[in-house]
Design a protein around this motif. Structure first.
Motif: not given
Length: 215
Positions: A9-11, A43-45, A54-59
């Motif tokens: 939602g934010w970077v 993304s690491k939750c 791997f705690g990345q996006v997108p899914t």
């Protein structure tokens, strides 16, 4: 359910326009498929890692599958729509070959530059390593430009998933000026990014981000 992608939602400002949710967004727009977006801040939750180890996006999720990796997601979107992938077996496998080439033969060199010049810019060896990183990347860009030749798209007249992924990868060089030495490649990227579907996807991607960091 609508096909749903998960992304940030934010970077930070420097990352806007580069997050890989742009790839499925563009594919959705190309095939005319409505979609939903689930915005996350972490993304690491554990909850997200159940979808993306791997705690990345997108899914991506639809009524049948839950998958990760932008290349796999774009292929799923194209397969479901019956678009962006040629019907004839030879054309299909050529399109898939360019998806693999974008992710395996080109993107590592693009990411090596970003890693060196952005994420590791404060390391004492970063400036010295920059020369080698750029040299390796230019060699790979030269190879790609030679393969493109005078063709409009990578496999001729038809825009495919291979072009979508390759242009998305090369978009990571935006602002570096490195494509200036490869005019045919630069024109190829400009053609892809001027497509209405890409413009719509980029506008939606950028609209996601608020002007200030989250509390």
């Amino acid at each position: 359910m609508l096909p749903t992608i998960t992304t940030f939602g934010w970077v930070p400002e420097f990352a806007r326009g580069f997050v890989r949710d742009m790839r499925p967004r563009w594919a959705f727009e190309e095939v005319g498929q409505p979609y939903a977006v689930n915005l996350i801040s972490d993304s690491k939750c554990p909850e997200h890692r159940r979808l993306q180890p791997f705690g990345q996006v997108p899914t991506y999720q639809d009524d049948e599958v839950a998958i990760f990796e932008s290349g796999a997601i774009v292929l799923r979107i194209a397969e479901c729509a019956g678009k962006l992938i040629p019907e004839d077996p030879a054309g299909r496998v050529r399109a898939l070959q360019w998806v693999a080439a974008a992710l395996n033969s080109v993107e590592p060199y693009v990411m090596a530059l970003a890693t060196n010049d952005i994420f590791e810019a404060d390391r004492e060896w970063s400036k010295a390593r920059h020369v080698k990183v750029v040299s390796d990347l230019k060699t790979r860009l030269g190879d790609l430009e030679a393969a493109l030749g005078e063709k409009f798209w990578l496999d001729g007249d038809a825009f495919t998933v291979g072009d979508l992924m390759m242009i998305s990868v090369l978009g990571g060089l935006r602002g570096t000026g490195l494509l200036n030495d490869f005019p045919r490649l630069a024109a190829y990227v400009a053609r892809g990014q001027s497509r209405p579907a890409h413009r719509k996807a980029m506008n939606d991607h950028m609209a996601t981000f608020d002007a200030k960091a989250p509390a």
